[in-house]
Scaffold this active site. Structure first.
Site, PDB file in Angstrom:
ATOM      1  CG  ASP A 126      -2.303   0.557   0.896  1.00  0.00           C
ATOM      2  OD1 ASP A 126      -2.730   0.414  -0.265  1.00  0.00           O
ATOM      3  OD2 ASP A 126      -2.945   1.155   1.786  1.00  0.00           O
TER       4      ASP A 126
ATOM      5  CG  ASP B 217      -9.413  -6.058  14.024  1.00  0.00           C
ATOM      6  OD1 ASP B 217     -10.063  -5.042  14.327  1.00  0.00           O
ATOM      7  OD2 ASP B 217      -8.356  -6.372  14.599  1.00  0.00           O
TER       8      ASP B 217
END
EC number: 2.4.1.12
Length: 1042
Positions: free
Chosen positions: A375, A742
């Site tokens: 990224d 998450d």
């Protein structure tokens, strides 16, 4: 497409697609003209066709034909330079091992009229007609369709950039090739495989005749063989896993103590509320409010641990069921995601070890695909991954040949154990030394790349062929995809196939929301869905390597179990860490959470998703609901009694916790109906190939797509505007809205009715690194707590989200509520830690003088707290030291990181002030645990330091006041000192980290020295032995008889 076809970079929005060749340095080939043999010194000679004789086609090491023949017949059959096995050349006699080569015999076919070009064209045609699947789709006799070739949008077509002969990398197979060649399924000796192959070849006709006779009824199997086959079939039909309940002798006393503690807590709070302290009403009220909050927080944390369980897996049954000898391997494919951002904070060597452990895992190689998300668009990451792919060609066969554990080379070579244990191969020691030298050379090459990347050139980074690196501007660059390893060009030094290795860097442009790690993971989901589309996905952080090579098989025991697997959305593994000090000063191992809380959740609806070490079901991430089981027959009831029968559920609410478009996976007809009722493009995005892949339950790539079209579509799905006006991040994939994506992702799946599994193999599946420095640890906890605060203030707050669907069990909801409100405990905790010091300084107390009966409440409460902890440790196996470290860091983190998280969360909600995401550093210090003693200043250190100083001053002031007022004041002082010492003891690791390693003096010595010096100084002043004091009356004034 070949693995070395080049780096594909492009932007769908800008209608761009380019291919960059020559980014890798080619292997050095020696100039063979006029060369002599490096072994004997003779001329190399020429072949029968007049060409120069070349023994090794890999490196071109000059060897004459006699030396080549001798090495194949009497030697190791390997090239002396690159260690690649010599292949049989035209006119050379066969030797042992040539049967493994899938070529034809030159002697038998020397009059074949087909030339090399015709044979190459036949291979290309067979590949184009091949099916792009994992061998679990339609039958082989179906007529395949020839996929169209989609050309590029620039000056030259994409199909011209990528050789079609390399299409095997995406799952296309030749009809005559073996579809399921299993490479190193089990450890074996060097000669076992060759002998078994020879036996098969010699006895093939006899076996076929025996099978034919058996079918005709003339020959029956022997009794022993039939019994063994039946026992194996029975074993294969058994469940692949089972629940192991905690022994009743351990869990029942634990539950009884919990109930008793709840009752005692109720009586204690009643007493505290009904007995105020009138002369310190403010202190009393503050303490009561804090105690009520602590009780509420304890209930949310305790009751989800009411049904803890363990689990067992049976890997042998998994192999018997899905890896039968002589049949195609039916284990499900797995796409593995590794995410990285900054190579300076996440060293390339750490990422390389994670990738190497993935490529060497014990799983069929044609069913593994590793995707690396860069990224940060760093050329350092790209080049280090290229080096890793080359080293993997040597490391993977070494691991599989000798059953190495763990399969991350850095951890394996630094392991302080007897590496010769259970090793019986004579060549192991020699090959291990050679491999260790190869790895050291690999590390030097990676270190050279890191040193080179320290200073960025003014014109930006330039690739090997002179092309500017597309990611020079990390915030404005096209999407990039590079296949480093695959079925075409991805073979190790022994000629075995290697798993796929794909580099992905999604497109980034100014003005678009990229959603940090969650956005990068969703990009990997789409890319993998286009290229490989495995039904299961494993995500790992770049510093979490595979410690147990059978980890994927452990997960498949749950996900592929026909009884429980259909409703399992993911299998979560516990996090284990390397490089932590022996005493685990700052509770980095987090053992209480992973070994107690997660086991409790596994007995309800499953553990929460913790961000790494998790194997997902792809269909669950796509927002589908779990399949419905067979309906039970309804009980006849009048409806007047709640104990009999069930009322009909109200169907006016959506069934997926707020998502009205959540399709079900019931049968194929339901899917066709859903396709006519909803617009899949609005849900999944404007990609026909990807939308088609979402409907394939068992995975696989659509057979009508060419490799060139797949690559073009892969660039499309990672474009920065692809998610606009879709459900990505809101209902699909990793959920946006919090830096702890998450928790949200697992919560959404549980709200749809899925359940998760907690798998704890004896050998930890994954291991990673943790920040052992105090400041880094507090910053990590701050990020987690801030994400929980963001979820609490969002529409996904577990307190009310999904109540209409009612698919989330109440105890599971309690656990999710606790994960979002625990940072708010910092406010009462900070107040409660300052109360003892205030009481000592003001000579007030939060409790009135208590009677003997009232003291029983306090004694019973403390006993119940200790009993709960002891019994919890008894059934979980957690040590008392780990439990105590967790309690200490609960206070340290509570009054520092959690407090700042609440303040930053309120500022974000009320004032719109956002905070930057900080990547946790994975770098290591040269000295063992050297980072532990490094002092890094941060504002998070201010609150605990203030509380610690106030309590130390309060202790000194309280003892001084008691000395001055006489012995009657010592009684009330003990209660105040007890609470103050409770705070100081909990903050002791913080004080130890604050002092660092400046004077090597133990911190406890310093603390007691300061306290005792202050107390003795006050006593000395009070006694004042140098001033003469008279006792009794002054007789000179009043006389003896006065």
């Amino acid at each position: 497409m070949e693995a070395s076809a080049g780096l594909v970079a492009g932007s769908h929005n800008r209608n761009e697609l380019v291919v960059i060749h020559g980014h890798e340095e080619p292997k050095p080939l020696k100039n063979l003209d006029g060369q002599v043999c490096e072994i004997c010194g003779d001329e190399i000679g020429v072949t029968v066709d007049g060409d120069l004789f070349v023994a090794c086609n890999e490196c071109g090491f000059p060897v004459c034909r006699p030396c080549y023949e001798y090495e194949r017949r009497e030697g190791t059959q390997q090239c002396p330079q690159c260690k690649t096995r010599y292949k049989r050349l035209k006119g050379s006699p066969r030797v042992e091992g040539d049967e493994d080569e899938e070529d034809v015999d030159d002697i038998e076919h020397e009059f074949n009229i087909d030339d090399e070009q015709n044979k190459h064209r036949n291979v290309v045609e067979s590949i184009l007609h091949g099916k792009m699947s994992y061998g679990r789709g339609p039958e082989d006799d179906e007529t395949p369709q020839i996929p169209p070739v989609i050309t590029g949008v620039r000056s030259r077509p994409v199909s011209g950039e990528f050789p079609i002969a390399g299409a095997l990398a995406y799952g296309e197979h030749m009809p005559n090739a073996s579809l399921h060649k299993r490479v190193h399924p089990y450890p074996m000796s060097e000669t076992e495989g060759a002998e078994r192959w020879d036996d098969k070849k010699e006895g093939g006709l006899k076996e076929r005749m025996d099978d034919w006779k058996m079918q005709q009824g003339n020959l029956g199997p022997e009794a022993d063989d039939a019994y063994d086959d039946m026992s194996m079939l029975d074993e294969a039909r058994q469940p692949l896993s089972r629940k192991v309940p905690i022994a009743s002798s351990k869990i029942n006393p634990y539950r009884m103590v919990i109930v008793a503690r709840l009752l005692i807590l109720a009586f204690f709070l009643r007493y505290r509320i009904l007995n105020p302290v009138h002369d310190a009403i403010g202190l009393w009220l503050t303490s009561v409010i804090c105690e009520i909050w602590f009780a509420f927080s304890w209930i949310l944390d305790q009751f989800p641990k009411w049904f803890p369980i363990d689990r067992e897996t049976y890997l042998d049954r998994l192999s018997l069921r899905y890896e039968r000898e002589g049949e195609p391997n039916m284990l499900a494919p797995v796409d593995i995601f590794v995410s990285t951002v900054d190579p300076m904070k996440e060293p390339p060597l750490v990422t390389a070890n994670t990738v190497l452990s993935i490529l060497a895992m014990d799983y069929p190689v044609d069913k593994i695909s590793c995707y690396i998300s860069d990224d940060g668009a760093s050329m350092l990451t790209f080049e280090s991954l290229s080096e890793t792919a080359e080293f993997a060609r040597k490391w993977v066969p070494f691991c599989k040949k000798f059953a190495i554990e763990p399969r991350a080379p850095e951890m394996y070579f630094t392991l302080k154990v007897d590496y010769l244990k259970d090793k019986v191969q004579p060549t192991f020691v020699k090959e291990r030394r050679a491999m260790k030298r190869e790895y050291e050379e690999f590390k030097v090459r990676i270190n050279a790349l890191v040193a080179k990347a320290q200073k960025v050139p003014p014109e930006g980074w330039i690739m090997q062929d002179g092309t500017p690196w597309p990611g020079n501007n990390t915030k404005d660059h096209p999407g990039m995809i590079q296949v480093f390893l695959g079925q075409s060009g991805g073979h190790d030094t022994e000629g075995n196939e290697l798993p796929r290795l794909v580099y992905v860097s999604r497109e980034k442009r100014p003005g678009f929301l990229h959603h940090k790690k969650a956005g990068a993971m969703n990009a990997l989901v789409r890319v993998s869905g286009v290229l490989t589309n495995a039904p299961f996905m494993l995500n790992l952080d770049c510093d979490h390597y595979i410690n147990n090579s059978k980890a994927a098989r452990e997960a498949m025991c749950f996900l592929m179990d026909p009884q429980i697997g259909r409703k399992v959305c993911y299998v979560q593994f516990p996090q284990r860490f390397d490089g932590i000090d022996r005493h685990d000063r700052y509770a980095n191992r987090n053992t209480v959470f992973f070994d107690i809380n997660m086991k409790g959740l596994d007995g309800i609806q499953g553990p929460v998703y913790v961000g790494t070490g998790c194997v997902f079901r792809r269909q669950a991430l796509y927002g589908y609901e779990p399949p419905k089981g067979p309906k039970r027959p309804k009980m006849v009831s009048c409806g007047c009694c709640p104990c009999f029968g069930r009322r009909k559920k109200d169907k006016k609410y959506p069934k997926n916790g707020g998502n009205e478009n959540g399709p079900s996976l019931e049968v194929e007809d339901d899917k066709e109906l859903l396709m006519s009722q909803m617009n899949f493009e609005k849900k999944f995005g404007q990609s026909a190939i990807f939308v088609t892949s979402t409907l394939m339950d068992q995975g696989g790539v659509p057979p009508s797509s060419s490799p060139a079209a797949l690559l073009k579509e892969a660039i499309h799905v990672i474009s920065c505007g692809y998610e606009d006006k879709t459900e990505w991040g809101s209902e699909l994939g990793w959920i946006y809205g919090s830096i702890t994506e998450d928790i949200l992702t697992g919560f959404k799946m549980h709200c749809r009715g899925w359940r998760s599994i907690y798998c704890m193999p004896k050998l930890p599946a994954f291991k990673g690194s943790a920040p052992i420095n105090l400041s880094d640890r507090l910053n990590q906890v701050l990020r987690w707590a801030l994400g929980s605060v963001e979820i609490f203030f969002s529409r996904h707050c577990p307190a009310w989200y999904g109540l209409k669907g009612a698919k989330l069990r109440w105890l599971e909801r309690f656990a999710y509520v606790n994960t979002t409100i625990y940072p708010f405990t910092s406010l009462p905790l900070l107040a409660y830690c300052t109360l003892p010091a205030i009481c000592l300084l003001t000579d007030k107390f939060i409790m009135p003088p208590i009677s003997t009966f009232a003291s029983l409440f306090f004694i019973a409460l403390f006993l119940s707290i200790f009993a709960t902890g002891i019994l919890e440790l008894r059934w979980s196996g957690v040590s008392i030291e780990e439990w105590w470290r967790n309690e200490q860091f609960w206070v340290i983190g509570g009054i520092s990181a959690h407090l700042f998280a609440v303040v930053q969360g309120l500022l974000k909600v009320l004032a719109g002030i956002d905070t930057n995401f900080t990547v946790t550093s994975k770098t290591t210090d040269d000295e063992e645990f050297g980072e532990l003693y490094t002092f890094k200043w941060t504002t998070l250190l201010i609150p605990p330091t203030t509380v610690l100083i106030i309590n130390l001053v309060g202790v000194v002031a309280g003892i001084s006041d008691a000395i001055n007022n006489g012995y009657q004041s010592w009684g009330p002082l003990f209660g105040k000192l007890f609470f103050s010492f409770w705070v100081i003891v909990h903050l002791y690791p913080f004080l130890k980290g604050l002092m660092g390693r400046q004077n090597r003096t133990p911190t406890i010595v310093v603390i007691w020295s300061v306290l005792l010096a202050s107390i003795f100084s006050l006593l000395w002043v009070r006694i004042d032995p140098f001033v003469l004091k008279t006792k009794g009356p002054d007789t000179t004034q009043c006389g003896i008889n006065c």
